[in-house]
Design a protein around this motif. Structure first.
Motif, PDB file in Angstrom:
ATOM      1  N   ARG A  75       0.881  -1.188   0.075  1.00 54.12           N
ATOM      2  CA  ARG A  75      -0.175  -0.080  -0.064  1.00 54.12           C
ATOM      3  C   ARG A  75       0.945   1.338  -0.037  1.00 54.12           C
ATOM      4  N   SER A  76       1.973   1.194   0.696  1.00 51.21           N
ATOM      5  CA  SER A  76       2.753   2.408   0.647  1.00 51.21           C
ATOM      6  C   SER A  76       3.283   2.695  -0.676  1.00 51.21           C
ATOM      7  N   LEU A  77       3.464   1.845  -1.611  1.00 49.91           N
ATOM      8  CA  LEU A  77       3.919   2.016  -2.868  1.00 49.91           C
ATOM      9  C   LEU A  77       2.954   2.270  -3.951  1.00 49.91           C
ATOM     10  N   ARG A  78       1.656   2.702  -3.468  1.00 46.67           N
ATOM     11  CA  ARG A  78       0.611   2.830  -4.547  1.00 46.67           C
ATOM     12  C   ARG A  78       0.764   4.249  -4.669  1.00 46.67           C
ATOM     13  N   ARG A  79       1.639   4.877  -5.293  1.00 46.54           N
ATOM     14  CA  ARG A  79       1.831   6.284  -5.646  1.00 46.54           C
ATOM     15  C   ARG A  79       2.127   6.450  -7.105  1.00 46.54           C
ATOM     16  N   PRO A  80       1.973   7.669  -7.551  1.00 44.99           N
ATOM     17  CA  PRO A  80       1.881   7.993  -9.084  1.00 44.99           C
ATOM     18  C   PRO A  80       3.387   7.460  -9.738  1.00 44.99           C
ATOM     19  N   THR A 102      14.299  -6.870  -0.146  1.00 48.15           N
ATOM     20  CA  THR A 102      15.306  -7.446   0.984  1.00 48.15           C
ATOM     21  C   THR A 102      14.207  -8.186   1.821  1.00 48.15           C
ATOM     22  N   ARG A 103      13.072  -7.813   2.183  1.00 47.11           N
ATOM     23  CA  ARG A 103      12.422  -8.432   3.359  1.00 47.11           C
ATOM     24  C   ARG A 103      11.628  -9.555   2.722  1.00 47.11           C
ATOM     25  N   LEU A 104      11.373  -9.362   1.429  1.00 44.28           N
ATOM     26  CA  LEU A 104      10.575 -10.840   0.757  1.00 44.28           C
ATOM     27  C   LEU A 104      11.623 -11.662   0.403  1.00 44.28           C
ATOM     28  N   LEU A 105      12.826 -11.322   0.050  1.00 46.17           N
ATOM     29  CA  LEU A 105      13.642 -12.283  -0.143  1.00 46.17           C
ATOM     30  C   LEU A 105      14.372 -13.179   1.176  1.00 46.17           C
ATOM     31  N   THR A 106      14.570 -12.272   2.072  1.00 46.61           N
ATOM     32  CA  THR A 106      14.957 -12.917   3.507  1.00 46.61           C
ATOM     33  C   THR A 106      13.976 -13.465   4.211  1.00 46.61           C
ATOM     34  N   CYS A 107      12.537 -13.384   3.970  1.00 42.77           N
ATOM     35  CA  CYS A 107      11.319 -14.013   4.479  1.00 42.77           C
ATOM     36  C   CYS A 107      11.326 -13.056   5.778  1.00 42.77           C
ATOM     37  N   ARG A 108      11.305 -11.978   5.864  1.00 43.79           N
ATOM     38  CA  ARG A 108      11.158 -11.190   6.993  1.00 43.79           C
ATOM     39  C   ARG A 108      10.162 -10.198   6.861  1.00 43.79           C
ATOM     40  N   GLY A 126      13.855  -2.048  -0.047  1.00 45.06           N
ATOM     41  CA  GLY A 126      13.587  -2.515   1.346  1.00 45.06           C
ATOM     42  C   GLY A 126      12.637  -3.589   1.375  1.00 45.06           C
ATOM     43  N   HIS A 127      11.448  -3.491   0.557  1.00 42.93           N
ATOM     44  CA  HIS A 127      10.473  -4.541   0.329  1.00 42.93           C
ATOM     45  C   HIS A 127      11.195  -5.911  -0.436  1.00 42.93           C
TER      46      HIS A 127
END
Length: 314
Positions: free
Chosen positions: A56-61, A305-311, A302-303
């Motif tokens: 949701r934080s990336l839903r910008r133009p 990194t979190r996704l690939l490291t399962c954080r 940042g997202h």
């Protein structure tokens, strides 16, 4: 040239691309190279687009335009990479493509100009940014960036499809309308197609490029008059877009230069140069786009990194 030697474009079902001929002696090696590049582009582009759509934080133009560029990259990759891989695996030095695939093409420069407009309004008109770059405005810009090139290309396809051809063989890795027209036997119809192609290139490449340069020039002027912290933040948000713009611009300039020099080269050198130009135009932007947007945009990185490291976010 007699009428019997002319090939009506409407009767042509496929063209032969011989750009892979220099690679035929090492076809298995280059098959795995193309496969690796395609899998990387497919997974990297899909990953960044998924992150942009799911967070949701990336839903910008700005991120909507980034996702649109990556979707363009995915479409181009799907049209270019699979066919050379299968022909390399078969051990051939040529690729057979359908006439419809040859006549279909697009451009990302209008999307890059939309990004430049977004950054210009965000940095130079911050108080009016939210009102000017509304979700409706973003939707209109995206439709314009996709439909205008598609409409112009549609006109080019209608003109090119009526040309009589003198050959069905191209010394390239991929096919486009310009290459298709170069196979024609000349005449008024071919000249009309070339003029129309120049108009399309001006509308979808040169004018957007000029607008991008103007926008970032204005942003630079504002940054030079502002505080150091503001300038640093503004330039940091523009850097990924500038890098992508440079990759597209250099690749396109290399391709246009090659087209001008192609007729003056000997056949062997021309074939090698055609392969190099095709690789630069197709491979460089599609590989660099997800790398630049995934690594240089800290919000996306940042997202990733979190996704690939399962954080998970706390």
């Amino acid at each position: 040239m007699t009428s019997a030697e002319l090939i009506n474009a409407t009767s042509v079902t496929s063209l032969t691309l011989v750009g892979l001929a220099p690679l035929s002696n090492h076809s298995l090696f280059f098959f795995f190279v193309f496969l690796s590049v395609y899998l990387f582009v497919l997974s990297a582009d899909s990953l960044v687009v998924y992150i942009i759509c799911s967070q949701r934080s990336l839903r910008r133009p700005m991120f909507c335009f980034v996702a649109a560029v990556l979707l363009n990259s995915l479409a181009a990759s799907a049209m270019v990479y699979p066919k050379p891989r299968s022909d390399l695996l078969a051990g051939g030095g040529s690729v057979h493509v359908s006439r419809s695939a040859c006549l279909c093409q697009g451009s990302s420069f209008m999307l890059l100009s939309a990004m430049a407009l977004d950054r210009y309004l965000s940095i130079c008109r911050p108080l009016r940014y939210a009102a000017l770059v509304s979700p409706a405005a973003v939707a209109v810009l995206l439709l314009l960036c996709w439909l205008l090139p598609a409409t112009l290309v549609g006109g080019g396809v209608l003109l090119a499809s009526r040309l009589p051809l003198c050959s069905t063989q191209l010394s390239r890795l991929y096919c486009d309308i310009y290459s298709f027209v170069s196979l024609s036997c000349g005449g008024g119809a071919a000249q009309l197609s070339e003029v129309y192609g120049l108009i399309c290139t001006t509308a979808t490449v040169f004018l957007p490029t000029a607008f991008v340069l103007f926008s970032y020039g204005r942003i630079l002027a504002i940054c030079l008059q502002s505080s150091r912290s503001f300038s640093s933040k503004a330039l940091h948000t523009c850097l990924p877009h500038l890098l992508v713009f440079l990759s597209y611009s250099i690749s396109t300039a290399f391709e246009m230069l090659h087209r001008q020099l192609q007729a003056r080269s000997d056949p062997a050198a021309s074939l090698a140069a055609s392969l190099a130009a095709s690789v630069v135009l197709v491979v460089v932007p599609t590989v660099l786009n997800p790398v630049i947007y995934g690594l240089k945009m800290k919000e996306v990185f940042g997202h990733v990194t979190r996704l690939l490291t399962c954080r998970t976010e706390r």
